[in-house]
Structure formats: C-alpha cells, structure tokens
Design a protein around this motif. Structure first.
Motif, PDB file in Angstrom:
ATOM      1  N   ALA A  64       0.751  -1.294   0.132  1.00  0.00           N
ATOM      2  CA  ALA A  64       0.037  -0.102   0.054  1.00  0.00           C
ATOM      3  C   ALA A  64       0.704   1.348  -0.039  1.00  0.00           C
ATOM      4  N   TRP A  65       1.904   1.091   0.919  1.00  0.00           N
ATOM      5  CA  TRP A  65       2.689   2.336   0.987  1.00  0.00           C
ATOM      6  C   TRP A  65       3.586   2.421  -0.567  1.00  0.00           C
ATOM      7  N   LEU A  66       3.855   1.462  -1.105  1.00  0.00           N
ATOM      8  CA  LEU A  66       4.657   1.530  -2.379  1.00  0.00           C
ATOM      9  C   LEU A  66       3.656   2.184  -3.468  1.00  0.00           C
ATOM     10  N   VAL A  67       2.659   1.738  -3.433  1.00  0.00           N
ATOM     11  CA  VAL A  67       1.447   2.318  -4.671  1.00  0.00           C
ATOM     12  C   VAL A  67       1.153   3.661  -4.243  1.00  0.00           C
ATOM     13  N   LEU A  68       1.067   4.051  -2.880  1.00  0.00           N
ATOM     14  CA  LEU A  68       0.761   5.476  -2.388  1.00  0.00           C
ATOM     15  C   LEU A  68       1.914   6.344  -2.848  1.00  0.00           C
ATOM     16  N   GLY A  69       3.071   5.969  -2.626  1.00  0.00           N
ATOM     17  CA  GLY A  69       4.063   6.535  -2.920  1.00  0.00           C
ATOM     18  C   GLY A  69       4.239   6.742  -4.496  1.00  0.00           C
ATOM     19  N   ILE A  70       4.417   5.857  -5.256  1.00  0.00           N
ATOM     20  CA  ILE A  70       4.300   6.093  -6.642  1.00  0.00           C
ATOM     21  C   ILE A  70       3.201   7.052  -7.339  1.00  0.00           C
ATOM     22  N   CYS A  71       2.110   6.739  -6.787  1.00  0.00           N
ATOM     23  CA  CYS A  71       0.858   7.851  -7.122  1.00  0.00           C
ATOM     24  C   CYS A  71       1.081   9.174  -6.819  1.00  0.00           C
ATOM     25  N   ALA A  72       1.661   9.370  -5.530  1.00  0.00           N
ATOM     26  CA  ALA A  72       2.188  10.565  -5.074  1.00  0.00           C
ATOM     27  C   ALA A  72       3.005  11.403  -6.058  1.00  0.00           C
ATOM     28  N   VAL A  73       4.210  10.622  -6.357  1.00  0.00           N
ATOM     29  CA  VAL A  73       5.162  11.226  -7.341  1.00  0.00           C
ATOM     30  C   VAL A  73       4.596  11.588  -8.717  1.00  0.00           C
ATOM     31  N   ILE A  74       3.599  10.759  -9.046  1.00  0.00           N
ATOM     32  CA  ILE A  74       2.969  10.943 -10.412  1.00  0.00           C
ATOM     33  C   ILE A  74       2.233  12.455 -10.332  1.00  0.00           C
ATOM     34  N   PHE A  75       1.521  12.404  -9.224  1.00  0.00           N
ATOM     35  CA  PHE A  75       0.512  13.542  -8.862  1.00  0.00           C
ATOM     36  C   PHE A  75       1.478  14.650  -8.729  1.00  0.00           C
ATOM     37  N   VAL A  76       2.299  14.796  -8.178  1.00  0.00           N
ATOM     38  CA  VAL A  76       3.310  15.812  -7.736  1.00  0.00           C
ATOM     39  C   VAL A  76       3.825  16.349  -9.075  1.00  0.00           C
ATOM     40  N   VAL A  77       4.392  15.375 -10.147  1.00  0.00           N
ATOM     41  CA  VAL A  77       5.128  15.612 -11.460  1.00  0.00           C
ATOM     42  C   VAL A  77       3.894  16.255 -12.424  1.00  0.00           C
ATOM     43  N   VAL A  78       2.776  15.807 -12.341  1.00  0.00           N
ATOM     44  CA  VAL A  78       1.825  16.108 -13.195  1.00  0.00           C
ATOM     45  C   VAL A  78       1.172  17.528 -12.752  1.00  0.00           C
ATOM     46  N   GLU A  79       0.796  17.543 -11.556  1.00  0.00           N
ATOM     47  CA  GLU A  79       0.504  18.836 -11.284  1.00  0.00           C
ATOM     48  C   GLU A  79       1.325  20.160 -11.210  1.00  0.00           C
ATOM     49  N   GLY A  80       2.736  19.631 -10.916  1.00  0.00           N
ATOM     50  CA  GLY A  80       3.660  20.683 -11.099  1.00  0.00           C
ATOM     51  C   GLY A  80       3.887  21.271 -12.499  1.00  0.00           C
ATOM     52  N   VAL A  81       3.941  20.322 -13.427  1.00  0.00           N
ATOM     53  CA  VAL A  81       3.801  20.742 -14.855  1.00  0.00           C
ATOM     54  C   VAL A  81       2.567  21.341 -15.365  1.00  0.00           C
ATOM     55  N   LEU A  82       1.650  21.106 -15.032  1.00  0.00           N
ATOM     56  CA  LEU A  82       0.549  21.716 -15.152  1.00  0.00           C
ATOM     57  C   LEU A  82       0.559  23.298 -14.908  1.00  0.00           C
ATOM     58  N   ILE A  83       0.714  23.432 -13.481  1.00  0.00           N
ATOM     59  CA  ILE A  83       0.783  24.828 -12.799  1.00  0.00           C
ATOM     60  C   ILE A  83       2.099  25.488 -13.340  1.00  0.00           C
ATOM     61  N   TRP A  84       3.162  24.818 -13.782  1.00  0.00           N
ATOM     62  CA  TRP A  84       4.146  25.650 -14.535  1.00  0.00           C
ATOM     63  C   TRP A  84       3.862  26.057 -15.919  1.00  0.00           C
ATOM     64  N   SER A  85       3.089  25.153 -16.477  1.00  0.00           N
ATOM     65  CA  SER A  85       2.454  25.552 -18.042  1.00  0.00           C
ATOM     66  C   SER A  85       1.512  26.525 -17.901  1.00  0.00           C
ATOM     67  N   ILE A  86       0.648  26.605 -16.965  1.00  0.00           N
ATOM     68  CA  ILE A  86      -0.508  27.743 -16.686  1.00  0.00           C
ATOM     69  C   ILE A  86       0.345  29.329 -16.562  1.00  0.00           C
ATOM     70  N   ILE A  87       1.443  29.135 -15.531  1.00  0.00           N
ATOM     71  CA  ILE A  87       1.980  30.473 -15.436  1.00  0.00           C
ATOM     72  C   ILE A  87       3.002  30.688 -16.439  1.00  0.00           C
ATOM     73  N   ARG A  88       3.752  29.900 -16.994  1.00  0.00           N
ATOM     74  CA  ARG A  88       4.616  30.198 -18.197  1.00  0.00           C
ATOM     75  C   ARG A  88       4.074  30.415 -19.324  1.00  0.00           C
ATOM     76  N   PHE A  89       2.999  30.103 -19.794  1.00  0.00           N
ATOM     77  CA  PHE A  89       2.447  30.078 -21.104  1.00  0.00           C
ATOM     78  C   PHE A  89       1.049  30.773 -20.839  1.00  0.00           C
ATOM     79  N   ARG A  90       0.746  31.548 -19.982  1.00  0.00           N
ATOM     80  CA  ARG A  90      -0.346  32.173 -19.780  1.00  0.00           C
ATOM     81  C   ARG A  90      -0.259  33.531 -20.901  1.00  0.00           C
ATOM     82  N   LYS A  91      -1.672  33.842 -21.332  1.00  0.00           N
ATOM     83  CA  LYS A  91      -1.685  34.770 -22.401  1.00  0.00           C
ATOM     84  C   LYS A  91      -1.320  36.267 -21.897  1.00  0.00           C
ATOM     85  N   LYS A  92      -0.401  37.161 -22.400  1.00  0.00           N
ATOM     86  CA  LYS A  92      -0.204  38.218 -21.940  1.00  0.00           C
ATOM     87  C   LYS A  92      -0.824  39.221 -22.814  1.00  0.00           C
ATOM     88  N   ALA A  93      -0.908  40.562 -22.251  1.00  0.00           N
ATOM     89  CA  ALA A  93      -1.798  41.599 -22.582  1.00  0.00           C
ATOM     90  C   ALA A  93      -1.354  42.025 -24.203  1.00  0.00           C
TER      91      ALA A  93
END
Length: 356
Positions: A64-93
């Motif tokens: 259970a800890w192994l599965v939770l750990g892998i899922c946590a890493v995937i979540f952090v990576v995916v959400e991190g890339v998503l947040i970085w993309s939203i900030i980095r590529f947001r539309k400017k004026a």
C-alpha cells in the motif's frame, strides 16, 4: 440569477433529505451499538491497514505504501507541470492571435509510454510477491487450524480442543494464541461473505459450496476488529469480527472453559425447561441440553463480551432485550420474537446468564 436559483434549489433538497433522515432515525426503537474493544461505544477499534499486527498485514501495508508513494510522485509531477505551464504560457496583454501550434513530440510520446510501462511492471512484480506471501496454499508449520463458517449475519468458529479430545464451537468472538500461525478454513452457510480483519489479514471472500483459506499470526496481544467485506444482506454492516490474541496460558484457560460442560444450576431449572419447551432448542445448541444448528452455540454464551455479532455489549439488559425482540437490535435478523410473557422472559434470561 440562474446560479442563485440553482444554489437555492440544491440547498432546499439538502434540507429536505436531512429532515427525512431525522424522521427515519426517530422511528428506530433500539439503535445498534457496535462494541469497541474496551467500551460499549460504536466501533472504536483500529480498522486501519497501516497498523498491522500480523505478517500478512505487514505485507499488505508495504504494498500500500509503495502504491501510494508512486501515485504521490505522479501527482506531484503532473500537477507541477500543469501549474508551470499555466504560469509560463499564460496569455499576456500584448499577445495577439492564436499561440504557436505544436503537433507531436517523439521524446514526449516516448516518455509517457515507457515510464508508465515501467511503473506497471514494478507494481506487478511487487503485487505478485505480496500475493505469494499472503495467500499461502499450505498451512504454516505449527499452525492452529480453525474452521470459519459465515452465516447471515454471524460467524461460527470450530477449532480443535488443545486440552483434550473433541472440538470447540463458539460464535462471533475468536480467541487465539499470540505468535502462533492461525490457518483459517472458510465456509459459507448461505451467501457470499468476506473475512477481513485489517490488522491481521487481507480480504478473503467466502463462496457458498467452495472451501477457501486464509491465515494470520498475531504479533501482539489485544483485540482486533474486522468486518464482513462483501454485501450479504440487510445486516451486512452488523456482521463484525472480533479476534482476541492472548498468551499461551490465557489461551489454554480459554480452551478449558470452552471445552467444559455447560453449567448446570438448579436455581434456573424453570428457565432451562422453558428453553427446551419453546423454539429455542431448535436453533441453538447447548451441550447436554439441545442440538440446534441454525443459530450460535450458547454453551458458554456469557464468556463472550458482545451479542448479535458485535451489535451490542453482552449483559443482562441487552440479553433480555435481544430475547424479547431481536429485531429491535438487529432488524431483519433470522431470530424471531417469541412474544414471551415477562415471567417467561425473566426465566429464560436467568438461565442464559448462567452459561459461562
């Protein structure tokens, strides 16, 4: 305005549902009180797989800890890339028109194909290893063999009498020695049940006309609670498991009590005769008195701490309420109310209270 209307509509539904639930709750005569290990409070035991007390439970926690750990890493990576993309590529004026369109990327396609494949492969290997450790095909050396029979809605246990010949038969509450493997042979008397004590073992389904097996070995003394984990009827939630792990001396003493003859007390002879005259003897066995097989064995009823598969603490008050009308404590259970007169009820309860 449409948003406000929708909000008010949902709020009105919630208020109506709450009112209906309150009204339904008000009709309950005697709500069930599921016993905790040390009190009469509802289900106060530890049902977490993260507090293991047995080798199979330890293996389950690790996977259970192994599965939770892998899922946590995937979540952090995916959400991190998503947040970085939203900030980095947001539309400017100053931006005008459509952004640059990029179609396909071999490195990205390769990454999200190879990495998930490796993750699945690792999880598959870890799972197979856990299954091999948890689901044994043969009893461990020196194990105590216990037959478990699931009924609607209670548990029956049959184990060899270590203090002599014969078999110990009890219901709902199992006592085992600490540090000794317990090999469980699982049967169903009616429908599909599932034997699950989170701190001791994994879920194991009990299929009618099929013999199953599971095992555990308590690492420490204590009371371990479980639950039938397969919906088996309206009282499925009140089909609790209760395993008490004790030292060898206490287990030997328990075996001695459970293998002894039923207590014979002449002061409650009227209640014993009434037990035989009424339908009680057809369902319940008391050694030397009756041979019923449809309900729990009552030979040493008062050596238990709960009644109705953990639905209430076992004492004179709850026992009287149960004999009077079991449906008030466990609606839909297979034991009917015999509609006894108060004097008859008192006599039978007085007799049952002597069965220790």
């Amino acid at each position: 305005m449409p948003l406000l209307r929708n909000f008010l509509f949902i709020l009105s539904i919630a208020i109506a549902v709450t009112a209906l639930q309150s009204a339904a709750g008000a009709e309950v005569v005697s709500p069930a009180v599921v016993c905790a290990p040390s009190s009469g409070n509802i289900n106060g035991g530890d049902l977490s797989i993260f507090s293991p007390a047995s080798p199979p439970a330890h293996e389950i926690r690790e996977i259970a800890w192994l599965v939770l750990g892998i899922c946590a890493v995937i979540f952090v990576v995916v959400e991190g890339v998503l947040i970085w993309s939203i900030i980095r590529f947001r539309k400017k004026a100053r931006d005008a028109g459509e952004p640059l369109q990029v179609f396909g990327s071999n490195p990205v396609e390769l990454a999200w194909t190879v990495i998930p494949t490796i993750i699945v492969f690792v999880l598959a290997l870890a799972t197979l290893r856990t299954i091999r450790e948890v689901e044994l095909t043969e009893p461990p050396a020196g194990s105590l063999n216990v037959d478990v029979i699931g009924h609607q809605w209670w548990w029956e246990y049959r184990l060899p009498n270590l203090q002599g010949d014969g078999t110990i038969v009890t219901a709902n509450e199992l006592v085992v020695p600490v540090g000794r493997p317990i090999w469980l042979t699982l049967h169903s008397a009616d429908v599909i049940h599932s034997f699950w004590i989170p701190q001791l073992n994994g879920k194991t389904d009990i299929i009618p006309n099929n013999v199953g097996h599971t095992w555990f070995q308590a690492d420490r003394q204590g009371i371990f609670l479980g639950q039938c984990a397969e919906y088996c009827g309206m009282q499925h939630a009140n089909m609790l498991l209760r395993v008490t792990a004790v030292d060898d001396a206490a287990f030997a003493a328990w075996c001695t009590i459970q293998s002894s003859a039923a207590v014979s007390n002449t002061t409650v002879e009227q209640g014993r005769n009434m037990f035989l005259d009424l339908a009680c003897m057809n369902c319940h066995a008391i050694d030397g008195t009756s041979n019923g097989s449809f309900g729990p064995n009552l030979t040493h009823l008062m050596s238990r701490t709960t009644i109705g598969a953990g639905v209430a603490p076992l004492n004179a008050e709850t026992l009287r309420a149960w004999v009077d009308n079991p449906q008030n404590l466990k609606d839909g259970c297979n034991m009917p109310s015999l509609e006894l007169e108060p004097s008859q009820l008192d006599a039978i309860v007085a007799y049952l209270l002597t069965l220790k």
